[in-house]
Structure formats: C-alpha cells, structure tokens
Write a protein that holds these residues in place. Structure first.
Motif, PDB file in Angstrom:
ATOM      1  N   SER A  91       0.881  -1.170   0.000  1.00 25.41           N
ATOM      2  CA  SER A  91       0.000   0.000   0.000  1.00 25.41           C
ATOM      3  C   SER A  91       0.916   1.216   0.000  1.00 25.41           C
ATOM      4  CB  SER A  91      -0.874   0.035   1.263  1.00 25.41           C
ATOM      5  OG  SER A  91      -1.747  -1.055   1.298  1.00 25.41           O
ATOM      6  N   TRP A  92       0.592   2.183  -0.842  1.00 26.16           N
ATOM      7  CA  TRP A  92       1.418   3.386  -0.957  1.00 26.16           C
ATOM      8  C   TRP A  92       0.736   4.541  -0.244  1.00 26.16           C
ATOM      9  CZ3 TRP A  92       6.214   3.283  -3.099  1.00 26.16           C
ATOM     10  CH2 TRP A  92       6.557   2.132  -3.825  1.00 26.16           C
ATOM     11  N   SER A  93       1.550   5.432   0.339  1.00 24.55           N
ATOM     12  CA  SER A  93       0.992   6.621   0.974  1.00 24.55           C
ATOM     13  C   SER A  93       0.302   7.466  -0.091  1.00 24.55           C
ATOM     14  CB  SER A  93       2.079   7.406   1.691  1.00 24.55           C
ATOM     15  OG  SER A  93       3.070   7.834   0.776  1.00 24.55           O
ATOM     16  N   GLU A  94      -0.521   8.361   0.349  1.00 27.17           N
ATOM     17  CA  GLU A  94      -1.327   9.184  -0.568  1.00 27.17           C
ATOM     18  C   GLU A  94      -0.437   9.958  -1.530  1.00 27.17           C
ATOM     19  OE1 GLU A  94      -4.433  10.150  -2.488  1.00 27.17           O
ATOM     20  OE2 GLU A  94      -4.738   9.050  -0.636  1.00 27.17           O
ATOM     21  N   VAL A  95      -0.730   9.830  -2.812  1.00 24.54           N
ATOM     22  CA  VAL A  95       0.041  10.544  -3.827  1.00 24.54           C
ATOM     23  C   VAL A  95      -0.846  11.457  -4.662  1.00 24.54           C
ATOM     24  CG1 VAL A  95       1.863   8.818  -3.990  1.00 24.54           C
ATOM     25  CG2 VAL A  95      -0.132   8.623  -5.461  1.00 24.54           C
ATOM     26  N   GLU A  96      -2.144  11.434  -4.408  1.00 26.36           N
ATOM     27  CA  GLU A  96      -3.076  12.306  -5.135  1.00 26.36           C
ATOM     28  C   GLU A  96      -3.039  13.706  -4.517  1.00 26.36           C
ATOM     29  OE1 GLU A  96      -5.034  11.173  -7.773  1.00 26.36           O
ATOM     30  OE2 GLU A  96      -3.949   9.289  -7.569  1.00 26.36           O
ATOM     31  N   ASP A  97      -3.312  14.686  -5.294  1.00 28.65           N
ATOM     32  CA  ASP A  97      -3.503  16.061  -4.823  1.00 28.65           C
ATOM     33  C   ASP A  97      -2.306  16.631  -4.074  1.00 28.65           C
ATOM     34  OD1 ASP A  97      -6.122  16.008  -5.885  1.00 28.65           O
ATOM     35  OD2 ASP A  97      -6.857  15.050  -4.054  1.00 28.65           O
ATOM     36  N   LYS A 105       8.621  15.880  -2.049  1.00 27.50           N
ATOM     37  CA  LYS A 105       7.494  15.002  -1.705  1.00 27.50           C
ATOM     38  C   LYS A 105       8.045  13.591  -1.545  1.00 27.50           C
ATOM     39  CE  LYS A 105       4.801  18.445  -2.288  1.00 27.50           C
ATOM     40  NZ  LYS A 105       5.051  19.444  -1.288  1.00 27.50           N
ATOM     41  N   VAL A 106       7.631  12.916  -0.489  1.00 32.85           N
ATOM     42  CA  VAL A 106       8.105  11.562  -0.211  1.00 32.85           C
ATOM     43  C   VAL A 106       6.916  10.625  -0.200  1.00 32.85           C
ATOM     44  CG1 VAL A 106       9.276  10.069   1.442  1.00 32.85           C
ATOM     45  CG2 VAL A 106      10.060  12.421   1.117  1.00 32.85           C
ATOM     46  N   VAL A 107       7.048   9.546  -0.930  1.00 33.09           N
ATOM     47  CA  VAL A 107       6.012   8.516  -0.982  1.00 33.09           C
ATOM     48  C   VAL A 107       6.556   7.308  -0.232  1.00 33.09           C
ATOM     49  CG1 VAL A 107       4.685   7.020  -2.503  1.00 33.09           C
ATOM     50  CG2 VAL A 107       5.150   9.379  -3.176  1.00 33.09           C
ATOM     51  N   THR A 108       5.747   6.736   0.632  1.00 34.18           N
ATOM     52  CA  THR A 108       6.184   5.553   1.375  1.00 34.18           C
ATOM     53  C   THR A 108       5.278   4.376   1.044  1.00 34.18           C
ATOM     54  OG1 THR A 108       4.814   6.150   3.273  1.00 34.18           O
ATOM     55  CG2 THR A 108       7.098   6.938   3.273  1.00 34.18           C
ATOM     56  N   ALA A 109       5.785   3.203   1.320  1.00 30.73           N
ATOM     57  CA  ALA A 109       5.008   1.984   1.077  1.00 30.73           C
ATOM     58  C   ALA A 109       5.020   1.142   2.345  1.00 30.73           C
ATOM     59  CB  ALA A 109       5.606   1.191  -0.085  1.00 30.73           C
ATOM     60  N   ASP A 154       7.502  -8.341  -9.069  1.00 35.71           N
ATOM     61  CA  ASP A 154       8.338  -7.657 -10.051  1.00 35.71           C
ATOM     62  C   ASP A 154       7.871  -6.230 -10.278  1.00 35.71           C
ATOM     63  OD1 ASP A 154       9.855  -9.947 -10.413  1.00 35.71           O
ATOM     64  OD2 ASP A 154       8.655 -10.655 -12.109  1.00 35.71           O
ATOM     65  N   ASN A 155       8.837  -5.288 -10.363  1.00 35.06           N
ATOM     66  CA  ASN A 155       8.597  -3.917 -10.759  1.00 35.06           C
ATOM     67  C   ASN A 155       7.475  -3.252  -9.968  1.00 35.06           C
ATOM     68  OD1 ASN A 155       9.185  -1.640 -12.232  1.00 35.06           O
ATOM     69  ND2 ASN A 155       7.762  -2.148 -13.874  1.00 35.06           N
ATOM     70  N   VAL A 156       7.650  -3.101  -8.668  1.00 41.09           N
ATOM     71  CA  VAL A 156       6.635  -2.513  -7.806  1.00 41.09           C
ATOM     72  C   VAL A 156       6.904  -1.006  -7.689  1.00 41.09           C
ATOM     73  CG1 VAL A 156       5.550  -2.595  -5.536  1.00 41.09           C
ATOM     74  CG2 VAL A 156       6.506  -4.656  -6.522  1.00 41.09           C
ATOM     75  N   THR A 157       6.027  -0.195  -8.303  1.00 44.43           N
ATOM     76  CA  THR A 157       6.211   1.258  -8.304  1.00 44.43           C
ATOM     77  C   THR A 157       5.002   1.954  -7.711  1.00 44.43           C
ATOM     78  OG1 THR A 157       5.322   1.443 -10.541  1.00 44.43           O
ATOM     79  CG2 THR A 157       7.711   1.228 -10.338  1.00 44.43           C
ATOM     80  N   SER A 158       5.238   3.186  -7.255  1.00 43.07           N
ATOM     81  CA  SER A 158       4.163   4.007  -6.697  1.00 43.07           C
ATOM     82  C   SER A 158       3.158   4.348  -7.789  1.00 43.07           C
ATOM     83  CB  SER A 158       4.737   5.272  -6.070  1.00 43.07           C
ATOM     84  OG  SER A 158       5.413   6.056  -7.053  1.00 43.07           O
ATOM     85  N   PRO A 159       1.917   4.587  -7.389  1.00 42.27           N
ATOM     86  CA  PRO A 159       0.888   4.942  -8.399  1.00 42.27           C
ATOM     87  C   PRO A 159       1.127   6.322  -8.955  1.00 42.27           C
ATOM     88  CG  PRO A 159      -0.073   4.768  -6.172  1.00 42.27           C
ATOM     89  CD  PRO A 159       1.376   4.436  -6.078  1.00 42.27           C
TER      90      PRO A 159
END
Length: 159
Positions: A91-97, A105-109, A154-159
């Motif tokens: 699950s990725w942290s919020e990346v919308e808006d 900006k930092v995205v975490t999983a 394989d290839n797990v990227t943020s949305p």
C-alpha cells in the motif's frame, strides 16, 4: 540382515514435499513414499522421519529432513527442503492532490498482507523523473524488504 539405506542411495526412490511458501506458521514437510530397490517401505515400520518441520525462510541455505531406517533397515539419509518467501502486497501513501510548496514530496510503502505479528519495512527509492520538488510527475520504486520471509513482486512502483 538389516539393509543400510545410507549405503543404497542409488536404489532409493523418495517422494516428498521439497518446497512450500511462507505462511507465518510452522509447516510439516510430508514424505509420501520411500522405495528401496522397488520395495515399498512403510513409515514407522521400516523408517521414521525427523526434522521435517520449519517456519521461516532461511536466507543462507536449506533445511534438511532425515529419514532413519528402523527394524530391518539401518542408516539415515538427509533430504533438502525449503520455505520460499511469500509475495508482499504493498500500500502506498497518498500521492493524489500533492501541492507544490518548494519541498520534496516523499512517498512511502507498507506491506498490507503480513502474517500474525510479522514486521516488514519497505525500502522505496525515487526512480523516475528524479524531481520530487517541482511540478510534474515522479515515481518511487520498492527495492527491498526488511523481512526475508517476504519478497517483492516484479517492478513494484508508486501509483
């Protein structure tokens, strides 16, 4: 005269579970059949099985179960078995808006399908467009997990 199974490995046919996937609990690896020179051996009459339970993935090697001859059979033989890592769902942290404010900006999983009390940290690195400060898009990629009982798809990227 007792037959030593360790001296007749070339004549042994053994069917057993060699691999399972980690599930958070101790698992037993079953020996389905043992034949020596075409003769079907009977568990607990001709042989016993030991060291055939395990829980965790071994980072440096394999487990070994042991078949021990009894009564008319002697000797023992070791067989390799493994527990393979379970595939983690992230699950990725919020990346919308996200709003431009001159800060990175930092995205975490996080892993959302852990078993029991397991803990597993996700390492995610900025991998696409390498600019997470200015207006535009950027991508983080999960590169490692801290718990060897889990693996990344394989290839797990943020949305």
């Amino acid at each position: 005269v007792a037959r030593d199974i360790s001296e007749e490995e070339d004549n042994l046919e053994i069917v057993y579970e060699q691999e399972k996937v980690y599930n958070g609990i101790e698992q037993t690896f079953i020996v389905s059949s043992v034949k020596l020179s075409g003769i079907i051996l009977v568990k607990d009459v001709d042989y016993t099985v030991s060291n055939n339970t395990a829980k965790d993935v071994l980072a440096d090697g394999s487990y070994y179960l042991e078949i021990n001859g009894i009564n008319d059979y002697t000797g023992s033989i070791n067989l390799v078995f493994n527990i393979n890592p379970f595939t983690a769902n992230l699950s990725w942290s919020e990346v919308e808006d996200l709003v431009y404010d001159k800060t990175a900006k930092v995205v975490t999983a996080s892993v959302n399908n852990l078993f029991g009390e397991d803990v597993c940290q996700v390492t995610a690195l900025l991998t696409e467009n390498n600019d997470n400060i200015n207006v535009g898009s950027f991508t983080f990629t999960a590169t490692a997990l801290s718990n060897p009982n889990y693996k990344l798809a394989d290839n797990v990227t943020s949305p």
